[in-house]
Design an enzyme around this catalytic site. Structure first.
Site, PDB file in Angstrom:
ATOM      1  N   HIS A  40     -44.343   9.257  -4.054  1.00  0.00           N
ATOM      2  CA  HIS A  40     -43.792   9.381  -2.705  1.00  0.00           C
ATOM      3  C   HIS A  40     -43.551  10.857  -2.373  1.00  0.00           C
ATOM      4  O   HIS A  40     -43.905  11.329  -1.286  1.00  0.00           O
ATOM      5  CB  HIS A  40     -42.485   8.581  -2.612  1.00  0.00           C
ATOM      6  N   GLU A  41     -42.952  11.593  -3.308  1.00  0.00           N
ATOM      7  CA  GLU A  41     -42.633  12.999  -3.043  1.00  0.00           C
ATOM      8  C   GLU A  41     -43.889  13.869  -2.991  1.00  0.00           C
ATOM      9  O   GLU A  41     -43.960  14.803  -2.188  1.00  0.00           O
ATOM     10  CB  GLU A  41     -41.627  13.525  -4.075  1.00  0.00           C
ATOM     11  N   HIS A  95     -45.267  13.637   0.356  1.00  0.00           N
ATOM     12  CA  HIS A  95     -44.581  14.567   1.261  1.00  0.00           C
ATOM     13  C   HIS A  95     -45.210  15.957   1.173  1.00  0.00           C
ATOM     14  O   HIS A  95     -45.459  16.597   2.196  1.00  0.00           O
ATOM     15  CB  HIS A  95     -43.094  14.675   0.916  1.00  0.00           C
ATOM     16  N   CYS A 139     -37.388   6.047   3.314  1.00  0.00           N
ATOM     17  CA  CYS A 139     -37.342   7.500   3.172  1.00  0.00           C
ATOM     18  C   CYS A 139     -36.155   8.021   3.972  1.00  0.00           C
ATOM     19  O   CYS A 139     -35.903   7.564   5.088  1.00  0.00           O
ATOM     20  CB  CYS A 139     -38.637   8.110   3.687  1.00  0.00           C
TER      21      CYS A 139
END
Length: 141
Positions: free
Chosen positions: A131-132, A135, A90
């Site tokens: 993954h995003e 976040h 990341c």
């Protein structure tokens, strides 16, 4: 406008708020897109909290669309299958970390024109989106 990348774990750990169809949130999305484009040589996706904005907005490079950067507002995974272990890096963190991902996901989101969308993603694109969205949820891999 390109923005600096946030590396503060306490800030990245905070869940993001819903995005709205406002000029301010559209400006955040444009800055996110510009920042991802500037880091394309080492980054394939970003969430708004990575540029210091706690909004549920993500941007990712979509290879199925010729490498175009796609924006999603308020993305939510509605289905997933094909679990696998992987290691991810990341831009906001040092090194790689192990995580569980899914080969296929379905996502509900709003597009840039604030239309409701539902789409299925597979493979690496699905991994980027997961993954995003992590976040956005304040999850640090």
């Amino acid at each position: 406008m390109q923005r600096p990348i946030t590396t503060s774990i306490p800030l990245l750990s905070q869940p993001s708020e819903e995005a709205h169809s406002t000029e301010a949130d559209l400006a955040v999305a444009q800055d996110l897109k510009d920042t991802l484009d500037a880091h394309r040589n080492g980054c394939v996706g970003m969430a708004a909290n990575m540029i210091g904005e706690h909004k549920r907005i993500i941007a990712f490079v979509d290879e199925e669309l010729g490498g175009r950067i796609t924006l999603m507002f308020n993305p939510r995974i509605t289905a997933q299958d094909g679990a696998y272990d992987t290691a991810e890096g990341c831009l906001s963190l040092n090194g790689e970390r192990r995580t569980l991902r899914y080969q296929r996901i379905e996502v509900d989101y709003m597009d840039r024109r604030w239309r409701e969308r539902h789409a299925t993603f597979t493979g690496f694109t699905a991994q980027i989106i997961q993954h995003e969205i992590d976040h956005c949820d304040g999850v640090i891999i």
